[in-house]
Design an enzyme around this catalytic site. Sequence first.
Site, mmCIF file in Angstrom:
data_model
loop_
_atom_site.group_PDB
_atom_site.id
_atom_site.type_symbol
_atom_site.label_atom_id
_atom_site.label_comp_id
_atom_site.label_asym_id
_atom_site.label_seq_id
_atom_site.Cartn_x
_atom_site.Cartn_y
_atom_site.Cartn_z
ATOM 1 C CB SER A 28 -0.922 0.014 1.226
ATOM 2 O OG SER A 28 -1.611 1.255 1.308
ATOM 3 C CD GLU A 29 2.755 1.004 -3.677
ATOM 4 O OE1 GLU A 29 3.579 0.073 -3.745
ATOM 5 O OE2 GLU A 29 1.521 0.841 -3.806
ATOM 6 C CB ALA A 72 9.880 5.726 -9.787
ATOM 7 C CG ASP A 73 7.462 2.411 -13.007
ATOM 8 O OD1 ASP A 73 8.561 2.357 -12.415
ATOM 9 O OD2 ASP A 73 7.359 2.457 -14.243
ATOM 10 C CE1 TYR A 74 5.151 -1.438 -9.649
ATOM 11 C CE2 TYR A 74 6.094 -2.167 -7.576
ATOM 12 C CZ TYR A 74 5.794 -2.407 -8.888
ATOM 13 O OH TYR A 74 6.136 -3.604 -9.449
ATOM 14 N N PRO A 91 -0.412 5.868 -6.441
ATOM 15 C CG PRO A 91 -1.011 3.638 -6.140
ATOM 16 C CD PRO A 91 0.037 4.495 -6.765
ATOM 17 C CG HIS A 141 8.365 -3.115 -13.117
ATOM 18 N ND1 HIS A 141 7.330 -3.658 -13.840
ATOM 19 C CD2 HIS A 141 8.236 -3.595 -11.860
ATOM 20 C CE1 HIS A 141 6.607 -4.443 -13.054
ATOM 21 N NE2 HIS A 141 7.139 -4.422 -11.847
#
Length: 338
Positions: free
Chosen positions: A59-60, A84-86, A89, A129
Amino acid sequence: MPSRTMIEAIRSAMDVSMERDERVVVFGEDVGFFGGVFRCTEGLQKKYGASRCFDTPISETGIVGAAVGMAAYGLRPIAEIQFADYMYPAYDQIVSEAARLRFRSANDFTASMVVRMPCGGGIFGAQTHSQSPEALFTHVAGLKTVIPSNPHDAKGLLIAAIEDEDPVIFLEPKRLYNGPFDGHYDRPVVPWSKHPLSDVPDEHYTVPIGKAVVRREGSAVTVLAYGTMVHVAEAAAQDTGIDAEIIDLRTLVPLDIDTIVQSVEKTGRCVVIHEATRTSGFGAELAAQVQERCFYHLEKPVLRVTGWDTPYPHIHEWDYFPGPKRVGEALVEATAKD
């Protein structure tokens, strides 16, 4: 002085900081027992315990939200976003909470926190990614944005970020994780062994946030780059034989505009490089800043060499990157006589 990869340097920075200051805590997905997907936190949980280096749920939003609360309470959290792509949220927590906490509380609270993120391509990670989202952070007042190009700077900048009183976005180019390279990348990214590693002291030291460095002195054209692109710029200058002055920005915000202006006034030409997509990339800001301050010294328009304006192309990853060939063509164009 030991030679270290960027992974080892980043780990050393966290180790030194945790040893010096018990308020420093490290957390994120798989960073504890597993040591992180890239092993940047390997051994920290064993050394400092699960209360100071621990795993989180996937859970970012929760990771960054917890970091904001910890920082307001007085801790100095280092939150890792696995890629970094995540971070999307968690973007609201970064922008609406971390970046604004000092201002909205009239300086009663600060968000002394670091959000670490591996960025950029080079591992065939495709669209989820491999992104370079630095411009999304440089647009936000209240954030500092840092991207190192070598292990020595990575350790010093990360320690400085941990000790800073405001939130710092710390972006780590994945292609530089396991050792430096000379910019002439081929598939695959490795081996790195033929290239020397950076000397990184064991002890505590800092590299100042907001200060660029001239990596290569020259008089024909100024090249502005950061992260992986610093090495690509050096390769292009070597390949073309052009006397390029290469500036490693190191910090995007705050930007060391004085070093940039001094160089452009000397060379009269400027090329900007970044891996992210072209439109609204940080290179546009750099070009605008140079034009505003150096207009009467410029002999040619500021040129940009960037990624494509497309979703990240997995199959054409190595064509997407600005490489020595594309950068070299820009250097030739910038220095050509009319």
